[in-house]
Design a protein around this motif. Structure first.
Motif, short mmCIF file in Angstrom:
data_model
loop_
_atom_site.label_atom_id
_atom_site.label_comp_id
_atom_site.label_asym_id
_atom_site.label_seq_id
_atom_site.Cartn_x
_atom_site.Cartn_y
_atom_site.Cartn_z
N LEU A 29 32.37 44.75 24.75
CA LEU A 29 33.44 45.07 25.70
C LEU A 29 32.90 45.26 27.11
CD1 LEU A 29 35.66 47.48 23.60
CD2 LEU A 29 36.26 45.20 24.40
N VAL A 30 31.74 45.88 27.25
CA VAL A 30 31.11 46.02 28.57
C VAL A 30 30.79 44.64 29.13
CG1 VAL A 30 29.05 46.84 29.78
CG2 VAL A 30 30.23 48.34 28.17
N LEU A 31 30.21 43.77 28.31
CA LEU A 31 29.89 42.42 28.76
C LEU A 31 31.15 41.64 29.13
CD1 LEU A 31 27.67 40.26 29.11
CD2 LEU A 31 28.10 39.61 26.75
N ALA A 32 32.21 41.79 28.34
CA ALA A 32 33.46 41.11 28.64
C ALA A 32 34.06 41.61 29.94
CB ALA A 32 34.45 41.31 27.49
N VAL B 3 35.28 40.51 35.60
CA VAL B 3 35.19 40.82 37.03
C VAL B 3 34.51 39.68 37.77
CG1 VAL B 3 34.06 42.34 38.71
CG2 VAL B 3 35.25 43.32 36.77
N TRP B 4 33.45 39.16 37.21
CA TRP B 4 32.74 38.04 37.83
C TRP B 4 33.67 36.83 37.99
CZ3 TRP B 4 28.29 37.41 40.33
CH2 TRP B 4 27.83 36.13 40.54
N LEU B 5 34.43 36.54 36.95
CA LEU B 5 35.31 35.37 37.02
C LEU B 5 36.55 35.63 37.88
CD1 LEU B 5 35.01 34.02 33.40
CD2 LEU B 5 34.10 33.01 35.49
N LYS B 6 36.91 36.88 38.10
CA LYS B 6 37.99 37.18 39.04
C LYS B 6 37.52 37.00 40.48
CE LYS B 6 41.63 38.78 36.70
NZ LYS B 6 43.03 38.64 36.99
N LEU B 7 36.25 37.33 40.74
CA LEU B 7 35.72 37.20 42.09
C LEU B 7 35.25 35.78 42.40
CD1 LEU B 7 33.71 40.52 42.42
CD2 LEU B 7 35.95 39.96 43.38
N GLU C 48 41.80 30.37 33.43
CA GLU C 48 42.18 31.31 32.37
C GLU C 48 40.93 32.05 31.88
OE1 GLU C 48 45.26 31.98 31.36
OE2 GLU C 48 45.97 30.57 32.87
N ILE C 49 40.92 33.37 32.06
CA ILE C 49 39.77 34.16 31.63
C ILE C 49 40.12 35.10 30.49
CG2 ILE C 49 38.66 34.06 33.88
CD1 ILE C 49 39.62 36.95 34.31
N TYR C 50 41.28 34.94 29.90
CA TYR C 50 41.72 35.86 28.86
C TYR C 50 41.00 35.65 27.53
CZ TYR C 50 45.30 36.83 32.25
OH TYR C 50 45.94 37.19 33.39
N TRP C 51 40.32 34.55 27.36
CA TRP C 51 39.59 34.28 26.14
C TRP C 51 38.18 34.87 26.16
CZ3 TRP C 51 35.28 31.57 27.35
CH2 TRP C 51 35.30 30.86 28.55
N ILE C 52 37.71 35.36 27.31
CA ILE C 52 36.36 35.92 27.44
C ILE C 52 36.14 37.12 26.49
CG2 ILE C 52 34.77 37.10 29.03
CD1 ILE C 52 34.93 34.22 29.71
N PRO C 53 37.06 38.10 26.43
CA PRO C 53 36.82 39.22 25.50
C PRO C 53 36.74 38.78 24.05
CG PRO C 53 38.60 39.76 27.01
CD PRO C 53 38.25 38.33 27.24
N GLN D 56 43.25 37.77 41.37
CA GLN D 56 42.24 36.73 41.49
C GLN D 56 41.84 36.64 42.96
OE1 GLN D 56 41.61 34.77 38.68
NE2 GLN D 56 40.03 33.52 39.58
N TRP D 57 40.54 36.69 43.22
CA TRP D 57 40.08 36.66 44.59
C TRP D 57 38.83 35.79 44.66
CZ3 TRP D 57 42.15 38.23 49.02
CH2 TRP D 57 41.35 38.27 50.14
N ASP D 58 38.84 34.83 45.56
CA ASP D 58 37.69 33.96 45.71
C ASP D 58 36.74 34.61 46.71
OD1 ASP D 58 35.87 31.97 45.76
OD2 ASP D 58 37.25 30.38 46.37
N ALA D 59 35.63 35.11 46.25
CA ALA D 59 34.70 35.84 47.12
C ALA D 59 33.98 34.90 48.08
CB ALA D 59 33.69 36.59 46.27
N LEU D 60 33.90 33.62 47.77
CA LEU D 60 33.20 32.68 48.65
C LEU D 60 34.04 32.32 49.88
CD1 LEU D 60 31.65 30.33 45.97
CD2 LEU D 60 30.53 32.16 47.22
N THR D 61 35.33 32.11 49.70
CA THR D 61 36.20 31.74 50.83
C THR D 61 36.91 32.95 51.41
OG1 THR D 61 38.07 31.29 49.39
CG2 THR D 61 36.58 29.45 49.89
#
Length: 190
Positions: free
Chosen positions: A38-41, A46-50, A56-61, A167-172
């Motif tokens: 759960l910590v890793l998920a 968070v990484w995939l939101k940034l 779709e990141i809901y399958w990560i957990p 969802q936030w693109d940290a690069l742009t």
């Protein structure tokens, strides 16, 4: 009681203790691996939101939790050990001063021929008496790992990241809705 009956009683007790230790190890490592999955998920979400590499990141957990089960099985299997190790553990937990492990060793057929039969019988009978007075639940109680009481924290963090965090693109430096609005205006200009 004969030496063979005493050895059979001790062997059955150690066998039950062996399976109990295996179950305890599996429970212990399953809780630990679910917590760390759960910590890793949460970190991956968070990484995939940034940095939105995928939409779709809901399958990560689910993937992290699917890896937790084999990891806990492997750790429990690694810690399980042999009957001799379980006999030593039972001796330690019940404070029997290696009565069970000595009886397991001296009661084996190949060891009985080399030793004094009266002494071997005395060791086996003493260990058999100790086995009848002891309980497995007292020797190997269920214990929760320390991560069990904090299991709610990464679960709550994961729900927060997946449901509330935009969802936030940290690069742009743009959110997903801003990026979509910019694309729409570019399409209208063309």
């Amino acid at each position: 009681m004969s030496s063979q009956e005493a050895y059979t009683r001790i062997y059955k007790y150690i066998r039950r203790a062996h399976w109990r230790v295996g179950g305890l190890n599996l429970y212990f490592y399953l809780i630990k691996s679910i917590f760390y999955a759960l910590v890793l998920a949460c970190v991956a979400a968070v990484w995939l939101k940034l940095f939105p590499i995928i939409e779709e990141i809901y399958w990560i957990p689910l993937i992290c939790l699917l890896f937790a089960l084999p990891a806990s099985l492997a750790a429990a299997w690694w810690q399980w050990g042999s009957l001799e190790k379980t006999a030593l553990l039972a001796d330690h937990h019940l404070r029997l001063k290696e009565k069970l492990s000595s009886a397991m060793e001296f009661g084996k057929p190949h060891a009985a021929s080399d030793l004094d039969p009266e002494w071997t019988q005395a060791v086996l009978l003493d260990a058999a008496r100790a086995v009848t007075r002891s309980e497995l639940k007292r020797a190997f109680p269920w214990k929760n790992p320390s991560e069990a009481r904090w299991l709610w924290a990464p679960l709550l963090g994961l729900v927060f990241v997946l449901v509330v965090l935009p969802q936030w693109d940290a690069l742009t430096g743009r959110g997903r809705s801003q990026a979509q609005a910019l694309e729409r205006t570019e399409v209208k200009k063309e």
